[in-house]
Scaffold this active site. Sequence first.
Site, mmCIF file in Angstrom:
data_model
loop_
_atom_site.group_PDB
_atom_site.id
_atom_site.type_symbol
_atom_site.label_atom_id
_atom_site.label_comp_id
_atom_site.label_asym_id
_atom_site.label_seq_id
_atom_site.Cartn_x
_atom_site.Cartn_y
_atom_site.Cartn_z
ATOM 1 N N TYR A 237 -5.281 -4.063 11.203
ATOM 2 C CA TYR A 237 -5.472 -4.607 9.851
ATOM 3 C C TYR A 237 -6.759 -5.415 9.741
ATOM 4 O O TYR A 237 -7.644 -5.109 8.932
ATOM 5 C CB TYR A 237 -4.256 -5.462 9.471
ATOM 6 C CG TYR A 237 -4.447 -6.327 8.249
ATOM 7 C CD1 TYR A 237 -4.862 -5.774 7.031
ATOM 8 C CD2 TYR A 237 -4.211 -7.698 8.300
ATOM 9 C CE1 TYR A 237 -5.042 -6.572 5.905
ATOM 10 C CE2 TYR A 237 -4.374 -8.506 7.181
ATOM 11 C CZ TYR A 237 -4.793 -7.940 5.991
ATOM 12 O OH TYR A 237 -4.968 -8.730 4.881
ATOM 13 N N LYS A 241 -10.405 -4.375 7.990
ATOM 14 C CA LYS A 241 -10.886 -5.231 6.897
ATOM 15 C C LYS A 241 -12.280 -5.782 7.217
ATOM 16 O O LYS A 241 -13.132 -5.881 6.326
ATOM 17 C CB LYS A 241 -9.913 -6.388 6.663
ATOM 18 C CG LYS A 241 -8.586 -5.995 6.037
ATOM 19 C CD LYS A 241 -8.716 -5.602 4.572
ATOM 20 C CE LYS A 241 -8.875 -6.789 3.666
ATOM 21 N NZ LYS A 241 -8.881 -6.388 2.227
#
Length: 493
Positions: A237, A241
């Site tokens: 994640y 990002k």
Amino acid sequence: MEPNCVQFLQDKTILVTGVPGFLAKVFVEKILRIQPKVKKLFLLLRAADNESAMQRFHNEVLEKDLFRVLRNNLGDANLKALVSEKVVPIPGDISVDNLGVKDSDLLQLMWNEIDIIVNVAATTNFDERYDVGLRINTFGPLNVLNFAKKCVKGQLLLHVSTAYICGEQSGLLQEKTFNMGETLNGHGKLVIETEMEIMKQKMKELHKQDCPEEEIAQTMKDLGMSRAKLHGWPNTYVFTKSMGEMLLGNQRENLPVVIIRPTMITSTFSEPFPGWIEGLRTIDSVIVAYGKGRLKCFLADPNSVLDLIPVDMVANAMVNAAARHAGKLGSQTVYHVGSSCKNPITFEQVHNLAARYFTKKPLIGRDGSPIIVSKGTILSTMAQFSFYMTLRYKLPLQMLRLIGIIYPWWDGNKYKDIDRKIKLAMRLVELYRPYVLFKGIFDDSNTELLRLERKEVNKEMNDVFQFDPKTIDWEDYITTIHIPGLITYVLRK
């Protein structure tokens, strides 16, 4: 003089991606309630067609309890008329060119009319499949940027990231942008195109071997985690990002870009009413499991600061940042939106408040009796937690396995079921470990400057756009707002 937030929003056409996500919903509700003279809200949703997009907007956004204040203020008929005039749900997908908008006339209209682009879309699974994470979190922002560049009136791209792209760094963490190819561990150089090729090559191999979909999914998850850790990030994640932020910084040209990095987003502090929440985030899952009597032991540093921030404060920061930077050509600014720097609360404090709450107001079990919670055991290192799990669960589990070997006719399903649950628990603990043992404090110098500037500009608006964490009384918020809001959400599901 800069316009206040209400003045800024008037006559603006805004594109919002990531609807119907938690933060995007709060952001949209705020605009419609505070400035009904906004010109148009284009809301990008994943849907098959216009009718499906409209249906999804009504079911997953407008009909939520979040909109009850607006509904009570206007009445059903007037709210329907406002939405019909101002809101345009659009079927689309940030992972493809032109955001997946297929209607050429609509595309031209959007490019001609949109002033502000707000990208909230993301996949937030810590161990997301690498192909999915790259597509949405890394190249999704680039697609939004390319779309924004085609907007002839475009004044700003506001991108919502996460403060935890810092990985497991400690100390005071600055509001700074990433350099292209930067890694957190300083080992080698990160080449985003290479990451994409590695993913595609692995996918090609899996299809060539005719692997089942379940195996493909798990391999993609494992690949994402391994590539993240190779470069110094704890999970897929935050890694994907971070790469998304790099692409924005590298290819923005003169378009003003604001990056909002919230910490752990919690229920509403005050608007449209206190305690509204949807979905269980990092700390919320722990609080609910504790209240249900299912959490006897947990991995956490009692002195670790839990950086919590109410969702309405994040939405307010987004509007203020947009008003501050719209039209400021060439600018790129990062804002940490959290509480650890100005009003910290530790895991132990949250634990004590939760224990006090559920002792006074216990949840009711399936048998109709109150669930009695104990203080529980907090272990501050992974080694301690693993040792506890071995003594409490793994050794008894091996006894069950031994029984199955000695007595072949004994049903071994119980052993398999418990073994599966222990492995799942250990996997979840490993995923959450970087956050419950976190040693960093998020510097918010840029955000504090924004707060001070905008407080003067918004002084006649009775703090309806305030986002100062110093105004939060944590004991009052946790025990009278957040936990009751969580319980309402869990019971409503």
